[in-house]
Enzyme design. Structure first.
Site, mmCIF file in Angstrom:
data_model
loop_
_atom_site.group_PDB
_atom_site.id
_atom_site.type_symbol
_atom_site.label_atom_id
_atom_site.label_comp_id
_atom_site.label_asym_id
_atom_site.label_seq_id
_atom_site.Cartn_x
_atom_site.Cartn_y
_atom_site.Cartn_z
ATOM 1 N N ASN A 164 -3.081 -5.639 5.307
ATOM 2 C CA ASN A 164 -1.700 -5.152 5.432
ATOM 3 C C ASN A 164 -1.739 -3.658 5.772
ATOM 4 O O ASN A 164 -2.320 -2.858 5.031
ATOM 5 C CB ASN A 164 -0.970 -5.410 4.102
ATOM 6 C CG ASN A 164 0.470 -4.950 4.137
ATOM 7 O OD1 ASN A 164 0.773 -3.861 4.617
ATOM 8 N ND2 ASN A 164 1.370 -5.748 3.609
ATOM 9 N N HIS A 185 1.051 0.788 4.907
ATOM 10 C CA HIS A 185 1.000 2.146 4.361
ATOM 11 C C HIS A 185 0.318 3.157 5.281
ATOM 12 O O HIS A 185 0.332 4.353 5.001
ATOM 13 C CB HIS A 185 0.453 2.114 2.940
ATOM 14 C CG HIS A 185 1.386 1.314 2.069
ATOM 15 N ND1 HIS A 185 2.686 1.714 1.849
ATOM 16 C CD2 HIS A 185 1.251 0.104 1.473
ATOM 17 C CE1 HIS A 185 3.298 0.790 1.107
ATOM 18 N NE2 HIS A 185 2.452 -0.189 0.878
ATOM 19 N N HIS A 224 5.019 -5.690 7.058
ATOM 20 C CA HIS A 224 6.330 -6.014 6.472
ATOM 21 C C HIS A 224 7.384 -5.107 7.105
ATOM 22 O O HIS A 224 7.366 -3.896 6.903
ATOM 23 C CB HIS A 224 6.248 -5.772 4.951
ATOM 24 C CG HIS A 224 7.493 -6.123 4.190
ATOM 25 N ND1 HIS A 224 7.577 -6.007 2.832
ATOM 26 C CD2 HIS A 224 8.706 -6.593 4.590
ATOM 27 C CE1 HIS A 224 8.781 -6.386 2.420
ATOM 28 N NE2 HIS A 224 9.486 -6.731 3.471
ATOM 29 N N THR A 247 7.413 -4.821 -3.287
ATOM 30 C CA THR A 247 7.949 -6.155 -3.568
ATOM 31 C C THR A 247 7.621 -6.525 -5.016
ATOM 32 O O THR A 247 6.485 -6.829 -5.347
ATOM 33 C CB THR A 247 7.337 -7.185 -2.586
ATOM 34 O OG1 THR A 247 7.399 -6.625 -1.270
ATOM 35 C CG2 THR A 247 8.098 -8.486 -2.622
HETATM 36 N N1 PXP Z 1 1.483 -10.058 0.142
HETATM 37 C C1 PXP Z 1 2.811 -9.832 0.189
HETATM 38 C C2 PXP Z 1 3.728 -10.981 0.406
HETATM 39 C C3 PXP Z 1 3.325 -8.520 0.069
HETATM 40 O O1 PXP Z 1 4.663 -8.318 0.114
HETATM 41 C C4 PXP Z 1 2.427 -7.447 -0.061
HETATM 42 C C5 PXP Z 1 2.945 -6.049 -0.145
HETATM 43 O O2 PXP Z 1 3.705 -5.755 0.958
HETATM 44 C C6 PXP Z 1 1.055 -7.737 -0.082
HETATM 45 C C7 PXP Z 1 0.611 -9.045 -0.003
HETATM 46 C C8 PXP Z 1 0.028 -6.657 -0.166
HETATM 47 O O3 PXP Z 1 0.127 -5.957 -1.360
HETATM 48 P P1 PXP Z 1 -0.690 -4.626 -1.549
HETATM 49 O O4 PXP Z 1 -0.229 -3.670 -0.512
HETATM 50 O O5 PXP Z 1 -0.354 -4.219 -2.935
HETATM 51 O O6 PXP Z 1 -2.150 -4.982 -1.379
#
Ligand code: PXP
Length: 249
Positions: free
Chosen positions: A12, A15, A48, A106
């Protein structure tokens, strides 16, 4: 060829956009991070698009769709605006998440059971457009059953409570969360759902989750982008991959 029980890693990149947006302008570029993540072994990229566009922007989604060679997992709230964007781009996967403007991240899973009818109608066109629809939920049998009834192919289990308990040293709570996640992963799989997990995972917490035999995908972002400050994005991702493989072996 990937082994049939290969645990996919979705990186992801939200950030990277958070850091960019702190100053405006064009860097650091989430697309560059996504390309690097691909080279480091990510099986997919997750982004996202929030209603308030606090990190990923519409332009980022366009750039990712145009340039990625691994699948994009498009996380979105169940709103008409986001549905229209998803139908325009037709990403490989769509993950429906709950979204509150005032939250920092979230916070919980989607209340599928409470909105079953609306969500069933909401995801139908996404499935018809060829998107693999996943629903982000708590490890709760009622939510899993509702996700199954509305026709989702995938559920993603929210690992945030497990990770928070670990970070705060609440060992009994952490272990109870882990048991719940493991049982619900097996239960969802027994219903024919593909099981993913994510939120808050770190090098310290990924192993016990990655070991669930039914799990097909982990989505990890915030920790990896933070760790990249110290060791670089490529080694940060490769270390996560190594820990996942070790847990699976
Ligand atoms: N999965 C989903 C559905 C999420 O909303 C997020 C955060 O946006 C993540 C995984 C990843 O979470 P993190 O950034 O805490 O690793």
């Amino acid at each position: 060829m990937q082994a049939p029980d290969h645990l996919r890693l979705g990186v992801n990149i939200d950030h990277v956009a958070t850091v960019r947006n702190a100053r405006g302008g064009a860097y650091p570029d989430p697309l560059r991070a996504a390309r690097l993540a691909e080279e480091a072994g990510a099986d997919g990229i997750t982004a996202h698009l929030r209603e308030d566009r606090r990190h990923i922007s519409d332009t980022d989604i366009e750039a990712l769709m145009a340039s990625l060679s691994v699948p994009l997992n498009f996380e979105m709230a169940a709103t008409e605006e986001m549905q229209a964007i998803a139908l325009r781009h037709r990403p490989h996967a769509v993950c429906i998440v709950p979204e509150k403007r005032e939250e920092r991240t979230t916070e919980g899973g989607l209340e599928v059971a409470r909105e079953e009818n609306r969500l069933a109608h909401f995801i139908a066109p996404l499935r018809e457009a060829g998107c693999r629809v996943s629903i982000f939920i708590a490890a709760d049998p009622a939510q899993i059953e509702a996700a199954h009834r509305i026709g989702a192919e995938v559920i993603e289990l929210h690992t945030g409570a497990y990770c928070d308990a670990h970070a705060e040293g609440r060992i009994e709570d952490r272990d109870a969360e882990l048991v719940r996640l493991r049982e619900m992963s097996a239960y969802a799989h027994s219903l024919g759902l593909e099981v993913h997990a994510g939120h808050g995972l770190t090098y310290d917490t990924v192993g016990p989750i990655a070991a669930f035999p039914e799990l097909r995908e982990l989505n990890i972002g915030h920790f990896l982008i933070g760790e990249a400050i110290f060791r670089g994005l490529d080694p940060a991702i490769r270390e996560m991959r190594r820990l996942m493989d070790e847990a699976r072996a």
